[in-house]
Design a protein around this motif. Structure first.
Motif, short mmCIF file in Angstrom:
data_model
loop_
_atom_site.label_atom_id
_atom_site.label_comp_id
_atom_site.label_asym_id
_atom_site.label_seq_id
_atom_site.Cartn_x
_atom_site.Cartn_y
_atom_site.Cartn_z
N THR A 135 9.34 -7.34 -6.69
CA THR A 135 7.99 -7.22 -6.17
C THR A 135 7.98 -7.33 -4.65
O THR A 135 7.30 -6.56 -3.95
CB THR A 135 7.08 -8.30 -6.78
N TRP A 167 12.24 3.85 -2.95
CA TRP A 167 12.29 2.44 -3.32
C TRP A 167 11.41 2.14 -4.52
O TRP A 167 11.71 1.22 -5.31
CB TRP A 167 11.91 1.57 -2.12
N VAL A 168 10.34 2.90 -4.69
CA VAL A 168 9.55 2.74 -5.92
C VAL A 168 10.40 3.07 -7.14
O VAL A 168 10.38 2.35 -8.15
CB VAL A 168 8.30 3.65 -5.86
N SER A 224 6.96 -0.50 0.91
CA SER A 224 5.82 0.39 0.71
C SER A 224 4.49 -0.23 1.11
O SER A 224 3.47 0.47 1.08
CB SER A 224 5.73 0.82 -0.76
N LEU A 283 9.35 -4.12 -3.23
CA LEU A 283 8.36 -3.04 -3.24
C LEU A 283 7.35 -3.22 -2.12
O LEU A 283 6.99 -2.25 -1.42
CB LEU A 283 7.65 -3.02 -4.60
N TRP A 284 6.89 -4.45 -1.91
CA TRP A 284 5.90 -4.70 -0.86
C TRP A 284 6.47 -4.43 0.53
O TRP A 284 5.81 -3.81 1.38
CB TRP A 284 5.42 -6.15 -0.96
N VAL A 308 11.28 0.36 -10.07
CA VAL A 308 10.87 0.62 -11.45
C VAL A 308 12.09 0.68 -12.37
O VAL A 308 12.08 0.11 -13.48
CB VAL A 308 10.07 1.94 -11.52
N TRP A 318 -1.07 0.26 1.76
CA TRP A 318 0.10 0.75 1.02
C TRP A 318 0.38 2.20 1.39
O TRP A 318 -0.55 3.00 1.54
CB TRP A 318 -0.12 0.65 -0.50
N PHE A 320 3.42 4.49 -0.21
CA PHE A 320 4.55 4.35 -1.12
C PHE A 320 5.77 5.12 -0.64
O PHE A 320 5.69 6.32 -0.36
CB PHE A 320 4.17 4.79 -2.53
N TRP A 341 8.76 6.50 -2.12
CA TRP A 341 9.05 6.79 -3.52
C TRP A 341 10.50 6.54 -3.88
O TRP A 341 10.83 6.33 -5.06
CB TRP A 341 8.64 8.22 -3.85
#
Length: 734
Positions: A482, A444-445, A489, A485-486, A449, A438, A440, A442
């Motif tokens: 999900t 796209w995090v 990141s 995110l994967w 979220v 991973w 990250f 941020w």
């Protein structure tokens, strides 16, 4: 005293004690605290001391942080003013725009003209005036930062000689920092022009987007450009600046609007006991934006600090760390004040308004003293917030000129992968590493979220209201997030920078897999059902969604042919032009690539199998034909890539320097095979879903026709048979 007389006396007494406001000199004094912070932070870090190698002069040493401070405040005020005008302030006086258009149509049919006079709301005009003046200051300050930054980097005092001018021209044309600040100058100048020229909320929406784009070049230079974990630094800084612009800009504009708000509230109070409502409404709408902004500022600030500070000792003993600690403490204090606004002041403003209304209807006297006390405390807290924010921005302006404790230099033994990508080469990929590695992103995090929290909150809101929402839709949407995110990141993001096959996994998952699950979650339908419509002429999130759904742009991009061409045709345009190289080499190009892949995939899946509203949805047969054509086109491109004998972007993938037992060309051919599999399987699933939806719609239509036949006694069938009987009688020669 009669109730009516009591209401008139109450209105008169409330009018005699109008809603309080803050003076413009008080706002200016609060902002000037930032200049004090610049001076104190400058003395702490020593940026005001002459350089022993090449000193640019005292004007540049102190003028640059001051210019940066003015630039940041003016930029936030200008963009924040436009955002408030677009989202929170009514643009017209009188009926809502839809009612005005209906009145105009009725007047035109009746042969009259001017059924209703359209008058710009005074608050709207004042907000845009503040934004326009701030935009001009932003432009001038950006020019000053551009010139002073060159003076500081070149070590030359400000001068009008030919040598300084020639060096400055080369700085703007060739150096990334100069190019970035020149871009900011151009954005600010165009923004200022459009703010004075555009008055429609729809046009100002795009002006606000243009202004926010000025954050991008600012995030790409400075410490973020050369520090550790370049992508995390740039994205977290961009999020930080976005939060600051929305938070600080909105608050400064509210304070500058205070005299006009007071005048409007006084007129409403005297006329209909509604004075506190206008203050409460603006504050309530701003507090939603401010809450999201402060969370973004705090989280992104912690991430950026973690990249600049290696140990706790550096945080407490170095000038850079001490200023970061002061910024964090000030942010916590501002969050507490914001919580006071949300939990204490806004409800009491609403209570003052309700009390006034009750007084008008039942004879109970409204409490003007309470209204004045609440609004007085409101503006006092806002002034305190502005003063603290100004000091924080002043410290930030000095931080941009201060070296952090963590070194920003490239290691002397940097590997080829480190030189090209900014990161060391990851280990040889295995199935487990694709899911355990991973890094990250941020940006796209934050997107994931926010969307997950919003979706769950909206679903709970519907269920509390008594409405239903499918759990499977929620599961589909959250699973799509999900996957998103994967792919941005996780392993695909890491190996996508060093392997063509890794990039292809990232690409096809981003454009084929994640959008399919997001579309099946029907987020637009959920938003339209959960968001409350506005009745005061402003446009909230619901109104902007409806405007976008029914816009001409939406009709074009959701046309099935356009959606299919964007989805499949962009493959050729991307991989067989320099766009692929730009996406690999530049961070901005990489993020634009991700956005493009996700949006084209989302629009294509929405047109094919989505339930959200569209301007026009194609027939089921057309959808299946387009899906089959897309599968064939994907297969053609995949076969071409898997059989190619020349390496795409050889200067990148050929120089990564891995020794994992296969060549870059072998990996590219493997990527073509992955493209075939990862492209055909999701497309086939879309075709199956489209066929099932077609079958269900036919079944529902048959049930509807059967019910109609039972209700009318097969009247339609009897009429149809009688028509044929009459035709037979007419054609019979006997």
């Amino acid at each position: 005293m009669t109730p009516a007389a009591g209401g008139r006396d109450a209105a008169r007494s409330t009018a005699d004690a109008p809603v309080r406001a803050v003076s413009l000199p008080a706002v200016g004094a609060a902002l000037c605290l930032g200049l004090v912070a610049v001076a104190v932070a400058g003395l702490l870090t020593g940026i005001g001391r002459p350089s022993q190698i090449a000193d640019p002069g005292v004007v540049t040493r102190w003028g640059l942080p001051v210019a940066r401070f003015i630039h940041h405040v003016a930029m936030a005020t200008a963009i924040g003013g436009v955002i408030l005008a677009v989202m929170a302030v009514p643009s017209r006086v009188g009926p809502r725009s839809r009612q005005r258009r209906a009145e105009k149509r009725r007047a035109d049919r009746a042969g009259r003209s001017g059924a209703s006079t359209v008058i710009t709301h005074p608050l709207y005009a004042c907000t845009l005036q503040i934004a326009g003046v701030a935009a001009v200051v932003w432009t001038v300050a950006a020019v000053a930062v551009l010139v002073l930054t060159y003076s500081a980097l070149a070590g030359q005092p400000l001068s009008s000689d030919d040598g300084f001018s020639a060096g400055f021209l080369g700085y703007v044309q060739s150096i990334p920092t100069g190019q970035a600040w020149m871009t900011v100058v151009l954005i600010a100048a165009v923004f200022a022009t459009l703010v004075f020229a555009v008055r429609a909320p729809a046009g100002l929406f795009f002006v606000a987007v243009l202004g926010l784009s000025g954050i991008i070049p600012m995030a790409l230079v400075g410490h973020s450009a050369s520090g550790q974990d370049h992508m995390a630094a740039v994205n977290s800084l961009a999020l930080h600046l976005l939060g600051v612009v929305v938070w600080v800009g909105g608050l400064v504009v509210l304070a500058l609007l205070s005299p006009e708000i007071r005048r409007q509230a006084t007129e409403l109070t005297a006329r209909e006991q509604g004075g506190p409502e206008i203050v409460g409404t603006l504050l309530r709408r701003y507090s939603v934006l401010a809450g999201l902004a402060i969370a973004t500022v705090a989280a992104s600030g912690i991430i950026n600090a973690d990249l600049r500070i290696a140990t706790l000792d550096q945080l407490l003993t170095t000038p850079y760390g001490i200023m970061l600690a002061l910024k964090f403490g000030a942010t916590v204090g501002l969050a507490i004040i914001g919580w006071m606004h949300r939990s204490w002041i806004i409800p009491r403003l609403a209570g003052a308004h309700e009390g006034a209304g009750a007084g008008a209807s039942s004879g109970a006297s409204p409490d003007p003293t309470r209204s004045r006390a609440v609004t007085g405390l409101l503006w006092q807290l806002i002034l305190v917030e502005i003063a603290i924010m100004s000091a924080v921005i002043g410290v930030s302006a000095v931080l941009g000129r201060t070296s952090p404790p963590v070194s920003e230099d490239q290691p002397s033994d940097a590997t080829p992968a480190r030189i090209l990508t900014g990161y060391d080469l990851p280990p040889e990929p295995t199935v487990g590493l694709w899911f355990s590695q991973w890094r990250f992103d941020w940006l796209w995090v934050a997107v994931v979220v926010f969307l997950a929290a919003w979706y769950l909150h909206s679903m709970v809101k519907l269920r509390r209201r008594g409405d239903t929402w499918s759990i499977m839709r929620a599961v589909s949407f959250l699973f799509g997030l999900t996957v998103l995110l994967w792919v941005t990141s996780g392993g695909p993001a890491i190996y996508g920078m060093v392997l063509f096959s890794g990039h292809m996994i990232q690409h096809m998952t981003l454009t084929m897999v994640a959008p399919m699950f997001l579309v099946l979650g029907s987020p637009v339908t959920l938003a339209l059902r959960s968001l409350s419509p506005r009745t005061d002429g402003t446009r909230g999130a619901r109104e902007w969604i409806l405007w976008l759904v029914h816009s001409r742009f939406s009709r074009v991009v959701t046309h099935p042919v356009v959606a299919a061409v964007n989805f499949a045709g962009s493959l050729v345009l991307f991989y067989y032009t320099p766009l692929f190289g730009l996406a690999l080499e530049y961070h901005l190009g990489h993020e634009l690539m991700n956005i493009h892949f996700l949006l084209t995939g989302y629009i294509f899946a929405l047109v094919m199998v989505g339930h959200d509203p569209l301007p026009k949805r194609p027939a089921h047969a057309i959808r299946l034909v387009i899906l089959l054509a897309t599968m064939a086109f994907h297969a053609f491109i995949a076969v071409a890539l898997s059989g190619a004998e020349s390496l795409i972007q050889a200067s990148w993938f050929g120089n990564i320097g891995h020794d994992w037992g296969f060549s870059a060309l072998d990996d590219q051919q493997r990527g073509g095979e992955l493209m075939w599999g990862l492209g055909e399987i999701p497309t086939m699933l879309l075709a199956v879903i489209a066929a099932v939806q077609w079958s269900r719609e036919d079944r529902r239509e048959m049930v509807r026709e059967d019910r109609e036949a039972d209700r009318t006694g097969d009247a339609g069938l009897h009429e149809y048979n009688e028509m044929f009987a009459r035709m037979a009688e007419r054609d019979d020669p006997r």
